[in-house]
Design an enzyme around this catalytic site. Structure first.
Site, mmCIF file in Angstrom:
data_model
loop_
_atom_site.group_PDB
_atom_site.id
_atom_site.type_symbol
_atom_site.label_atom_id
_atom_site.label_comp_id
_atom_site.label_asym_id
_atom_site.label_seq_id
_atom_site.Cartn_x
_atom_site.Cartn_y
_atom_site.Cartn_z
ATOM 1 N N LYS A 212 16.196 30.163 32.209
ATOM 2 C CA LYS A 212 17.478 30.376 32.902
ATOM 3 C C LYS A 212 17.859 29.143 33.722
ATOM 4 C CE LYS A 212 17.245 34.130 30.830
ATOM 5 N NZ LYS A 212 17.182 35.557 30.948
HETATM 6 C C1 LIG Z 1 16.721 36.865 30.376
HETATM 7 C C2 LIG Z 1 17.619 38.028 30.311
HETATM 8 C C3 LIG Z 1 17.275 39.255 30.876
HETATM 9 C C4 LIG Z 1 15.914 39.554 31.421
HETATM 10 O O1 LIG Z 1 15.488 38.725 32.439
HETATM 11 P P1 LIG Z 1 13.947 38.762 32.880
HETATM 12 O O2 LIG Z 1 13.924 38.061 34.200
HETATM 13 O O3 LIG Z 1 13.188 38.015 31.808
HETATM 14 O O4 LIG Z 1 13.519 40.156 32.971
HETATM 15 C C5 LIG Z 1 18.202 40.275 30.872
HETATM 16 N N1 LIG Z 1 19.416 40.105 30.312
HETATM 17 C C6 LIG Z 1 19.784 38.946 29.739
HETATM 18 C C7 LIG Z 1 21.154 38.843 29.166
HETATM 19 C C8 LIG Z 1 18.886 37.878 29.697
HETATM 20 O O5 LIG Z 1 19.244 36.757 29.085
#
Ligand SMILES: *Cc1c(COP(=O)(O)O)cnc(C)c1O
Length: 412
Positions: A212
């Site tokens: 992210k």
């Molecule tokens: C990465 C992601 C998640 C989950 O995030 P985590 O921190 O890995 O639990 C949820 N929704 C979307 C759209 C994502 O890209």
């Protein structure tokens, strides 16, 4: 529309010094060194800060986590923030806080990460899939409205790739019917919707997974303007005690604190939080760098007919450029998307897939076969999307390498 401030030259240099991926030699046309599709950018200062926490005698949830929550809420202008072990944990806590279970319906796109739908199913509730716009990959109030029933309890729009969903009409729709809304903001740290940061209004969940826009290793942040809801999430985050170990030891609350309701164990550690503090301070710089790289892609890809970038929604005033997604015109290209990705990999270019539609994955294909064929835009994109490398330490030359490789693959 893309109003990020320009990045300073020294800052770019700093990225390059830290980026071993950019140190490559060219052999013929092909890159010698593999270019991953994403890579976190961690500074020496952040590493030192983590070391300091490790030496401090307090490594779990404590003052750093509190500081990170405060800094994140002032960054996005939200009233309350609760730091968690992941965005998935945030969704679990929210479903639990809202008491969503058997008989309840939750509207979500199938063009999302699997975590949301898994949790809806695990809660015993029913996921109802809404289609997305063909070119933004985001849903809207018009597509959601016909799916509302007396059993609809929650709507989960997903801000995609760093662009913003048009939230206002969705909140209006939900408010009239007393339905909850949570924005999946996993891609949207730093995104602005109509001049306001995502997270400022309503309820949002951010992710700090390493791919992210900012990372804490693993981590997430629950943000809401509803004080009661934030308090409930805080309680459920730590066993339902209402206080965590830090509160008990540092803020004079008693170790005799009682369970108010059964809760979970999703609290962020200070080790992660201190990394988050460093990353948050650099988030705008990361986004500025991502924006420049994305613009380079857009320029270079403009004359390749087989490659279709996404459209940026009108309501996006700052695009956080979490992902650079293209769609492959598989008829023109004469190959499917998976072959395209494999061919790029053979040329040392990594790619990602965000996302393969949830309802097309085995468990959901088997248990909800009726959903197949009902989401034309989702399904069209699910077969054609591909995320190209995009991360702050990339160079303009890296972008050019990707484009060169794409041209080679398509010329085959
Ligand atoms: C990465 C992601 C998640 C989950 O995030 P985590 O921190 O890995 O639990 C949820 N929704 C979307 C759209 C994502 O890209």
């Amino acid at each position: 529309m893309l109003t990020n401030k320009p990045i300073l030259h020294q800052q770019i240099h700093k990225y390059l010094v830290h980026d071993k991926c950019s140190v490559y030699e060219k052999k013929g046309k092909m890159r010698k060194k593999f270019l991953p599709f994403s890579r976190p950018l961690i500074s020496e200062e952040e590493i030192a800060a983590v070391g300091e926490v490790l030496r401090s005698g307090w490594i779990t949830t404590g003052s750093r986590t509190a500081q990170f929550e405060k800094s994140f809420s002032s960054y996005c202008g939200c009233k309350g923030a609760v730091a968690l072990t992941s965005a998935t944990a945030g969704m679990h806590l929210l479903l639990s806080a809202l008491n969503i279970g058997p008989g309840d319906e939750v509207i979500t796109p199938a063009m999302t990460w699997v975590s949301t739908v898994n949790l809806i199913v695990l809660a015993g509730a029913t996921p109802v899939f809404v289609d997305v716009n063909h070119d933004t990959l985001m849903t809207d109030a018009e597509m959601i409205e016909p799916l509302l029933t007396d059993n609809t309890r929650l709507i989960v729009p997903v801000h995609f790739a760093g662009a913003a969903v048009d939230m206002e009409p969705i909140y209006n729709l939900a408010r009239e019917r007393n339905i909850a809304v949570v924005e999946d903001a996993a891609h949207a740290a730093g995104t602005e919707y109509k001049g306001q940061k995502v997270g400022m209004q309503g309820t949002s969940i951010f992710s700090f997974h390493p791919i992210k826009n900012m990372t804490t290793g693993e981590g997430g942040m629950f943000c809401a303007d509803d004080k009661a809801l934030t308090g409930k999430i805080r309680t459920l985050r730590f066993h339902g005690l209402g206080v965590d170990a830090h509160d008990r030891n540092q803020q004079g609350r008693t170790p005799q604190a009682e369970v108010l309701e059964p809760g979970f164990k999703y609290n962020m550690t200070d080790i992660a939080a201190v990394l988050g503090l460093g990353q948050l301070a650099r988030l705008d710089d990361f986004i500025a760098r991502r924006t420049r790289l994305a613009k380079r892609y857009l320029e270079q890809l403009a004359d390749i007919d087989e490659i279709l970038p996404l459209t940026i929604s009108q309501v996006t005033s700052v695009h956080a450029w979490h992902l650079f997604i293209v769609r492959l015109d598989i008829d023109r290209a004469g190959m499917d998307r998976d072959t395209f990705m494999e061919e790029l990999k053979q040329r040392n270019i990594g790619t990602g897939l965000h996302f393969r539609a949830v309802h097309e994955q085995r468990y959901y294909r088997t248990t909800m076969p009726q959903a197949l064929g009902t989401l034309p835009n989702t399904e069209w994109n699910s077969a054609r999307i591909c995320s190209l490398p995009l991360f702050p330490a990339m160079t303009m030359e890296d972008v050019d390498d990707v484009v060169t490789a794409i041209k080679e693959v398509l010329a085959r």
